[in-house]
Motif scaffolding. Structure first.
Motif, mmCIF file in Angstrom:
data_model
loop_
_atom_site.group_PDB
_atom_site.id
_atom_site.type_symbol
_atom_site.label_atom_id
_atom_site.label_comp_id
_atom_site.label_asym_id
_atom_site.label_seq_id
_atom_site.Cartn_x
_atom_site.Cartn_y
_atom_site.Cartn_z
ATOM 1 N N TYR A 172 25.706 -18.184 -7.374
ATOM 2 C CA TYR A 172 27.144 -17.891 -7.141
ATOM 3 C C TYR A 172 27.412 -16.514 -7.422
ATOM 4 O O TYR A 172 28.175 -15.689 -6.680
ATOM 5 C CB TYR A 172 28.021 -18.863 -8.345
ATOM 6 C CG TYR A 172 28.256 -20.097 -7.554
ATOM 7 C CD1 TYR A 172 28.506 -20.386 -6.278
ATOM 8 C CD2 TYR A 172 27.834 -21.325 -8.171
ATOM 9 C CE1 TYR A 172 28.781 -21.574 -5.637
ATOM 10 C CE2 TYR A 172 28.028 -22.595 -7.758
ATOM 11 C CZ TYR A 172 28.626 -22.862 -6.345
ATOM 12 O OH TYR A 172 28.557 -23.775 -6.074
ATOM 13 N N ALA A 183 25.975 -21.136 -0.277
ATOM 14 C CA ALA A 183 26.793 -21.653 -1.492
ATOM 15 C C ALA A 183 26.341 -23.281 -1.699
ATOM 16 O O ALA A 183 26.191 -23.744 -2.668
ATOM 17 C CB ALA A 183 28.348 -21.586 -1.008
ATOM 18 N N HIS A 223 33.388 -19.880 -9.199
ATOM 19 C CA HIS A 223 32.419 -21.149 -9.443
ATOM 20 C C HIS A 223 31.499 -20.778 -10.691
ATOM 21 O O HIS A 223 31.181 -21.442 -11.318
ATOM 22 C CB HIS A 223 31.532 -21.031 -8.357
ATOM 23 C CG HIS A 223 32.228 -22.056 -7.065
ATOM 24 N ND1 HIS A 223 33.350 -21.472 -6.222
ATOM 25 C CD2 HIS A 223 31.932 -23.375 -6.736
ATOM 26 C CE1 HIS A 223 33.596 -22.636 -5.515
ATOM 27 N NE2 HIS A 223 32.791 -23.904 -5.713
ATOM 28 N N SER A 254 36.299 -16.650 -5.074
ATOM 29 C CA SER A 254 35.839 -18.079 -5.173
ATOM 30 C C SER A 254 34.568 -18.099 -6.020
ATOM 31 O O SER A 254 34.330 -19.035 -6.646
ATOM 32 C CB SER A 254 35.857 -18.640 -3.902
ATOM 33 O OG SER A 254 35.377 -19.985 -3.911
ATOM 34 N N PHE A 255 33.631 -17.126 -5.488
ATOM 35 C CA PHE A 255 32.452 -17.577 -5.933
ATOM 36 C C PHE A 255 32.187 -16.963 -7.464
ATOM 37 O O PHE A 255 31.336 -17.485 -8.291
ATOM 38 C CB PHE A 255 31.355 -16.670 -5.100
ATOM 39 C CG PHE A 255 31.002 -17.165 -3.817
ATOM 40 C CD1 PHE A 255 30.957 -18.496 -3.771
ATOM 41 C CD2 PHE A 255 30.864 -16.370 -2.758
ATOM 42 C CE1 PHE A 255 30.474 -18.866 -2.518
ATOM 43 C CE2 PHE A 255 30.678 -16.604 -1.399
ATOM 44 C CZ PHE A 255 30.516 -17.986 -1.430
ATOM 45 N N LYS A 307 36.269 -14.647 -0.789
ATOM 46 C CA LYS A 307 35.263 -15.322 -1.205
ATOM 47 C C LYS A 307 34.552 -14.713 -2.520
ATOM 48 O O LYS A 307 33.999 -15.649 -3.189
ATOM 49 C CB LYS A 307 34.211 -15.043 -0.012
ATOM 50 C CG LYS A 307 34.343 -15.999 1.428
ATOM 51 C CD LYS A 307 32.990 -16.013 1.947
ATOM 52 C CE LYS A 307 33.164 -16.774 3.560
ATOM 53 N NZ LYS A 307 34.170 -16.008 4.184
ATOM 54 N N LEU A 345 26.244 -14.455 -4.574
ATOM 55 C CA LEU A 345 27.382 -14.334 -3.431
ATOM 56 C C LEU A 345 28.625 -13.823 -3.673
ATOM 57 O O LEU A 345 29.082 -12.991 -2.734
ATOM 58 C CB LEU A 345 27.451 -15.969 -3.189
ATOM 59 C CG LEU A 345 26.092 -16.802 -2.626
ATOM 60 C CD1 LEU A 345 26.677 -18.261 -2.819
ATOM 61 C CD2 LEU A 345 26.059 -16.427 -1.228
ATOM 62 N N ALA A 346 29.069 -13.596 -4.867
ATOM 63 C CA ALA A 346 30.289 -13.079 -5.131
ATOM 64 C C ALA A 346 29.966 -11.518 -4.955
ATOM 65 O O ALA A 346 30.937 -10.798 -4.641
ATOM 66 C CB ALA A 346 30.793 -13.304 -6.591
ATOM 67 N N THR A 370 34.786 -22.595 -1.057
ATOM 68 C CA THR A 370 34.393 -21.512 -0.190
ATOM 69 C C THR A 370 35.556 -21.368 0.693
ATOM 70 O O THR A 370 35.644 -21.778 1.646
ATOM 71 C CB THR A 370 32.968 -21.634 0.006
ATOM 72 O OG1 THR A 370 32.113 -21.747 -0.784
ATOM 73 C CG2 THR A 370 32.765 -20.161 0.849
#
Length: 731
Positions: free
Chosen positions: A483, A464, A505, A501-502, A498, A486-487, A410
């Motif tokens: 995830y 996360a 994941h 990244s999410f 971010k 969050l994305a 993250t």
């Protein structure tokens, strides 16, 4: 028992054919059969290592490459594969050792470019390891590359600083400046280490603007008595007849006694005399600001912001002036710039680009919001932090938290942490939660995360952490959903790093999810990371092909290629997209479209053997036999010294087009040339029978003639058949 050379060659040939067709399990089996006969054969070990790697049997592949590295101690290739595999397996310490060994080997062989590349890989994997930086510094110095050498000494200075070895840090910073006197980072670090240019940590409780003001006054006062001060020499460029020392002494005295108007007039006279020291400019700028002359203050602060010792204070003061003028966006830009400079002093070079991208993303998000309440909140947060006792030490504490969060994938900036309510409490809760998670105490770890969310409900690293706990407890689908949420949240906030990244994941846990991967592509394109976006286009296309949705896969490959064309991107990924698109068209039986794709690919990359292979097949499928033969001749010429590749190509083509005389006859000729006459005759006999069954007599006649040339055991039968075909007996 003596080794069987025939069995060895047979196994090696079958292994090569299987590897060509990417049948890795078969290749592994045959390479091992070959090694049973000749255990030390390096070509068999090399092929086996590659096959194991492609089968994701990384431990076994690593063992093979280590064996090769030992057997071929002067060949860097096996050792390079060892290093790459160790890195892929996340064995960073071992990978670093391998890269260092590889660099030494390259250095011995005078391949300095490759040695530098290996040392750089080592620094990326272990940024705090001094040896590769020292090697790089020495190599760059010897080659006369002073700028890169200086940057390595700067990296060593930062490592020493983080380790508390301040004399060593000072020595390294001075060496960096000796090589590159204009290196602003080295100057800033040296100022911090030696106290020259104000030791901010030593004056806790003051704002950066106040600290810089005090420092400027102190430096100016000292310079009045210094015979070496530039304006006391004949080369100063100052106006003749002007007593700068007297003006400066009076200006300092007026400023310290609160006589702002008189101090301003005196400093203006000093500047008019040709003195342009940043200390004078900064003091005058703050005096302008205190008397509400913000435009005049901004003009000077923009100049002093370029001086490392005044950069943080100048940007902070610029934020104050723009805020006073109600220019919220400009104020935020400079507050963010001040925080970014502080942040960058706490990270190593390998992390700097990521930190810069994070602040750019944050700046974009604030410009989207652009409301005064947000500006006031951020200004208040930054003021509280920069006015707090020991704020520089807190920067390092926060960076440790950021590094821990980053290990989970993250990306995070210091500003985001500082905006969080009860920052220190939230950091402590998440740190303890992480320790409990690693100890397998999942319930307790989750409880602490929920406590942190109660304090800071919008702090994404806490959410996360919940996903990580869900994954550790076997609730994979819940982790994926978390995830993904969050994305999407990060994307809405325009926090693209971010979001990327999410999404990654989530896709690591569910790689077949084409919908989410398409969302990742959109975010990558928005962030300008086109090479990574193109890689994802390829992944999505392959996923669709695996699901049997060939047309959708072709559309996705096309979409990626159109993006690459608009952006002018040329890379291996673009070539792969073209190959995949052509292969998809072939599966859809759209041979004309496939032919166009591979013709374009061949023009762009004449050495692309796979494109030429597909062109042979397509020319034959579309009835362009002569063109197919020309392509085949060209490809086989490339393999003149590699008969196993010739056989693999011809065998593969024959399997794809078993009734194509051009291919099968070439394969038979190859067998005959290698002394495998019986195999050649059988191959031709089978082809001839199929051609006769298809009433293709003219082509069958050519095949039978080939058989007769090989003098089969029943040659007269073939001659009679040839006569019958040429002169059919009337019924």
């Amino acid at each position: 028992m003596p080794a069987n050379k025939t069995a060895f060659n047979d196994a090696l040939k079958k292994a090569s054919n299987a590897a060509w067709d990417q049948r890795w399990d078969t290749a592994i089996k045959e390479y091992r059969r070959a090694l049973h006969e000749f255990p030390d054969d390096t070509s068999a070990h090399s092929g086996l290592a590659l096959a194991l790697q492609e089968s994701n049997k990384l431990d076994e592949s690593l063992a093979e490459y280590k064996f090769l590295a030992k057997m071929q101690s002067n060949d860097p290739v096996p050792l390079a594969r060892v290093a790459i595999l160790l890195e892929k397996m996340n064995r960073k310490g071992d990978a670093v050792a391998a890269y260092m060994q590889l660099a030494e080997l390259y250095q011995q062989q005078k391949q300095m470019n490759k040695a530098v590349e290996a040392w750089r890989k080592a620094t990326t994997l272990d940024p705090d390891l001094t040896e590769p930086h020292e090697k790089l510094a020495a190599a760059f110095t010897e080659a006369g590359h002073e700028g890169p050498a200086a940057r390595e000494w700067l990296a060593l200075a930062k490592i020493a600083q983080r380790g508390g070895d301040f004399p060593r840090a000072t020595q390294c910073a001075e060496r960096a400046l000796a090589l590159e006197p204009d290196n602003t980072q080295a100057r800033f670090l040296l100022n911090e280490l030696t106290g020259r240019g104000a030791s901010l940590a030593a004056q806790a409780g003051a704002s950066p603007v106040e600290l810089a003001r005090r420092s400027a006054l102190s430096r100016l006062a000292s310079s009045v008595l210094d015979d070496k001060t530039p304006w006391r020499r004949g080369d100063s460029g100052g106006r003749a007849g002007v007593d700068v020392d007297s003006l400066l002494a009076r200006a300092i005295d007026a400023q310290e006694n609160g006589q702002s108007r008189e101090a301003i007039e005196l400093y203006e006279q000093i500047l008019a005399a040709g003195v342009s020291r940043p200390e004078v400019q900064f003091n005058l700028a703050i005096l302008y600001q205190n008397t509400l002359r913000h435009d005049d203050a901004i003009a000077l602060l923009n100049q002093t912001a370029r001086a490392p010792q005044f950069a943080v204070a100048s940007h902070f003061a610029l934020g104050q002036s723009y805020r006073a003028q109600n220019k919220v966006d400009m104020a935020l830009d400079h507050y963010l710039q001040a925080m970014k400079i502080v942040d960058l002093t706490t990270v190593n070079r390998s992390q700097a680009d990521q930190v810069i991208r994070l602040y750019e993303s944050l700046s974009d998000s604030y410009h989207v919001i652009g409301d005064d309440a947000t500006a006031q909140k951020y200004r208040a947060t930054l003021l509280d932090f920069l006015n707090s006792k020991g704020w520089q030490d807190k920067v390092r504490e926060v960076r440790e938290h950021i590094a821990t969060v980053a290990m989970g994938g993250t990306p995070l900036s210091m500003q985001e942490v500082f905006e969080t309510p009860e920052t220190q409490r939230v950091i402590e809760l998440l740190r303890t939660s992480d320790e409990l998670l690693r100890a397998g105490k999942l319930y307790a770890a989750g409880e602490l995360v929920y406590q942190s969310i109660e304090i800071a409900p919008n702090y994404l690293p806490a959410h996360a952490q919940l996903a990580e706990i869900a994954l550790a407890s076997g609730r994979t689908s819940q982790a994926i959903d978390k995830y993904a949420t969050l994305a999407e949240t990060a994307e809405v906030r325009r926090d693209l790093p971010k979001a990327i990244s999410f999404y990654k994941h989530a896709l690591k846990l569910a790689p077949e999810d084409v919908t989410r991967r398409s969302k990742l592509i959109n975010v990558l394109v928005q962030s300008g990371d086109l090479p990574e976006a193109l890689n994802e286009f390829e992944t999505v296309g392959k996923g669709l092909e695996a699901a049997g949705e060939i047309q959708k896969a072709a559309d996705k490959y096309n979409e990626g290629l159109m993006l690459a064309a608009r952006a002018g991107v040329v890379s291996d990924t673009v070539t792969n997209l073209q190959r995949n698109l052509g292969a998809a068209y072939m599966k859809l039986y759209e041979y004309d479209k496939a032919l166009i794709v591979f013709q374009e690919l061949e023009r762009a990359a004449p050495d692309d053997e796979l494109a030429r292979y597909y062109l042979i097949e397509l020319y034959l499928r579309t009835g362009q036999t002569a063109a197919g033969e020309r392509e085949l001749d060209t490809l086989l010429e490339r393999y003149a010294d590699a008969p196993q590749h010739v056989e693999a190509v011809l065998t593969s083509l024959a399997e794809a087009s078993p009734d194509e005389p051009v291919i099968v006859r070439r394969l038979a000729q190859h067998y005959a040339a290698r002394g495998e006459t019986t195999k050649a005759i059988q191959l031709l006999d089978d082809l001839g029978e199929r051609l006769l069954n298809q009433d293709r007599k003219a082509e069958a006649i050519n095949v039978i003639q080939d058989i007769i040339v090989l003098k089969p055991p029943r040659v007269d039968d073939y001659r009679r058949l040839l006569l019958e075909l040429r002169e059919p007996v009337e019924a």
